[in-house]
Write a protein that holds these residues in place. Sequence first.
Motif, mmCIF file in Angstrom:
data_model
loop_
_atom_site.group_PDB
_atom_site.id
_atom_site.type_symbol
_atom_site.label_atom_id
_atom_site.label_comp_id
_atom_site.label_asym_id
_atom_site.label_seq_id
_atom_site.Cartn_x
_atom_site.Cartn_y
_atom_site.Cartn_z
ATOM 1 N N ALA A 13 -23.718 67.331 -28.645
ATOM 2 C CA ALA A 13 -25.019 67.103 -29.285
ATOM 3 C C ALA A 13 -25.018 65.774 -30.037
ATOM 4 O O ALA A 13 -26.011 65.050 -30.034
ATOM 5 C CB ALA A 13 -25.371 68.251 -30.240
ATOM 6 N N LEU A 14 -23.897 65.442 -30.655
ATOM 7 C CA LEU A 14 -23.807 64.159 -31.349
ATOM 8 C C LEU A 14 -23.847 63.021 -30.347
ATOM 9 O O LEU A 14 -24.547 62.028 -30.554
ATOM 10 C CB LEU A 14 -22.538 64.086 -32.199
ATOM 11 C CG LEU A 14 -22.417 65.107 -33.333
ATOM 12 C CD1 LEU A 14 -21.121 64.881 -34.100
ATOM 13 C CD2 LEU A 14 -23.612 65.057 -34.270
ATOM 14 N N LYS A 15 -23.108 63.148 -29.255
ATOM 15 C CA LYS A 15 -23.115 62.119 -28.218
ATOM 16 C C LYS A 15 -24.526 61.893 -27.688
ATOM 17 O O LYS A 15 -24.892 60.785 -27.334
ATOM 18 C CB LYS A 15 -22.211 62.522 -27.052
ATOM 19 C CG LYS A 15 -20.752 62.327 -27.284
ATOM 20 C CD LYS A 15 -20.002 62.666 -26.002
ATOM 21 C CE LYS A 15 -18.522 62.625 -26.202
ATOM 22 N NZ LYS A 15 -17.793 62.994 -24.976
ATOM 23 N N ASN A 16 -25.298 62.973 -27.611
ATOM 24 C CA ASN A 16 -26.654 62.903 -27.062
ATOM 25 C C ASN A 16 -27.707 62.545 -28.112
ATOM 26 O O ASN A 16 -28.900 62.584 -27.820
ATOM 27 C CB ASN A 16 -27.012 64.228 -26.384
ATOM 28 C CG ASN A 16 -26.133 64.500 -25.193
ATOM 29 O OD1 ASN A 16 -25.664 63.587 -24.525
ATOM 30 N ND2 ASN A 16 -25.876 65.769 -24.926
ATOM 31 N N GLU A 76 -22.049 55.752 -36.932
ATOM 32 C CA GLU A 76 -20.974 54.774 -36.739
ATOM 33 C C GLU A 76 -19.992 55.244 -35.668
ATOM 34 O O GLU A 76 -19.597 54.482 -34.788
ATOM 35 C CB GLU A 76 -20.257 54.575 -38.079
ATOM 36 C CG GLU A 76 -19.010 53.759 -38.044
ATOM 37 C CD GLU A 76 -18.297 53.801 -39.396
ATOM 38 O OE1 GLU A 76 -17.069 53.977 -39.377
ATOM 39 O OE2 GLU A 76 -18.974 53.683 -40.440
ATOM 40 N N ASN A 77 -19.622 56.508 -35.694
ATOM 41 C CA ASN A 77 -18.653 57.038 -34.738
ATOM 42 C C ASN A 77 -19.254 57.252 -33.358
ATOM 43 O O ASN A 77 -18.572 57.064 -32.357
ATOM 44 C CB ASN A 77 -18.042 58.335 -35.265
ATOM 45 C CG ASN A 77 -16.952 58.054 -36.265
ATOM 46 O OD1 ASN A 77 -15.818 57.810 -35.901
ATOM 47 N ND2 ASN A 77 -17.300 58.052 -37.543
ATOM 48 N N VAL A 78 -20.511 57.642 -33.297
ATOM 49 C CA VAL A 78 -21.169 57.844 -32.011
ATOM 50 C C VAL A 78 -21.392 56.504 -31.315
ATOM 51 O O VAL A 78 -21.250 56.390 -30.099
ATOM 52 C CB VAL A 78 -22.494 58.622 -32.189
ATOM 53 C CG1 VAL A 78 -23.330 58.598 -30.930
ATOM 54 C CG2 VAL A 78 -22.197 60.057 -32.597
ATOM 55 N N GLU A 79 -21.722 55.487 -32.090
ATOM 56 C CA GLU A 79 -21.960 54.166 -31.516
ATOM 57 C C GLU A 79 -20.669 53.462 -31.111
ATOM 58 O O GLU A 79 -20.691 52.508 -30.346
ATOM 59 C CB GLU A 79 -22.744 53.299 -32.509
ATOM 60 C CG GLU A 79 -24.174 53.792 -32.688
ATOM 61 C CD GLU A 79 -24.899 53.119 -33.840
ATOM 62 O OE1 GLU A 79 -24.298 52.271 -34.541
ATOM 63 O OE2 GLU A 79 -26.075 53.459 -34.049
ATOM 64 N N ASN A 80 -19.551 53.953 -31.606
ATOM 65 C CA ASN A 80 -18.245 53.374 -31.298
ATOM 66 C C ASN A 80 -17.939 53.575 -29.816
ATOM 67 O O ASN A 80 -17.814 54.679 -29.331
ATOM 68 C CB ASN A 80 -17.174 54.051 -32.166
ATOM 69 C CG ASN A 80 -15.789 53.540 -31.888
ATOM 70 O OD1 ASN A 80 -15.559 52.777 -30.956
ATOM 71 N ND2 ASN A 80 -14.848 53.969 -32.698
#
Length: 136
Positions: free
Chosen positions: A92-95, A75-79
């Motif tokens: 790493a989360l962004k990727n 949810e937060n990365v797609e925001n």
Amino acid sequence: DAYNASPMSMEKSLETFSQIYNDRLKVVVLGDMLELGENELELHSNLFNTIKNTKFDKLYLFGNRMKSLFEKIKENVENKNMDNGNFEINEALKNGEFEHFDEKERIKEKIRQISAEKVVLLKASRGMKLEEIIEK
């Protein structure tokens, strides 16, 4: 540290792991924290606040309760507003270097496929038997 897990011990393990072994590829494997009571899903998803600032290259989550953390990360990365300066998020989360697994064997395979020098943090409650990931 696959013998005991609470929200506090998870946070401290992640904070410590973030500061060490920064010369290697870092893999975090988190399993469910058991016996937390009626707020267990919220306590799992709240780990996002620590995870987003932890230095690692790959994040593997295991167990039904860790699905709540996985969903919070997604949810937060797609925001689309995540880069607006309100908070920083781990590269790493962004990727997209995070996954949820229902089987430990799949995590074991993913770790085996990493040819670079690596270090792995295993953290979960004893009932999750995460040590099986590193057994031959």
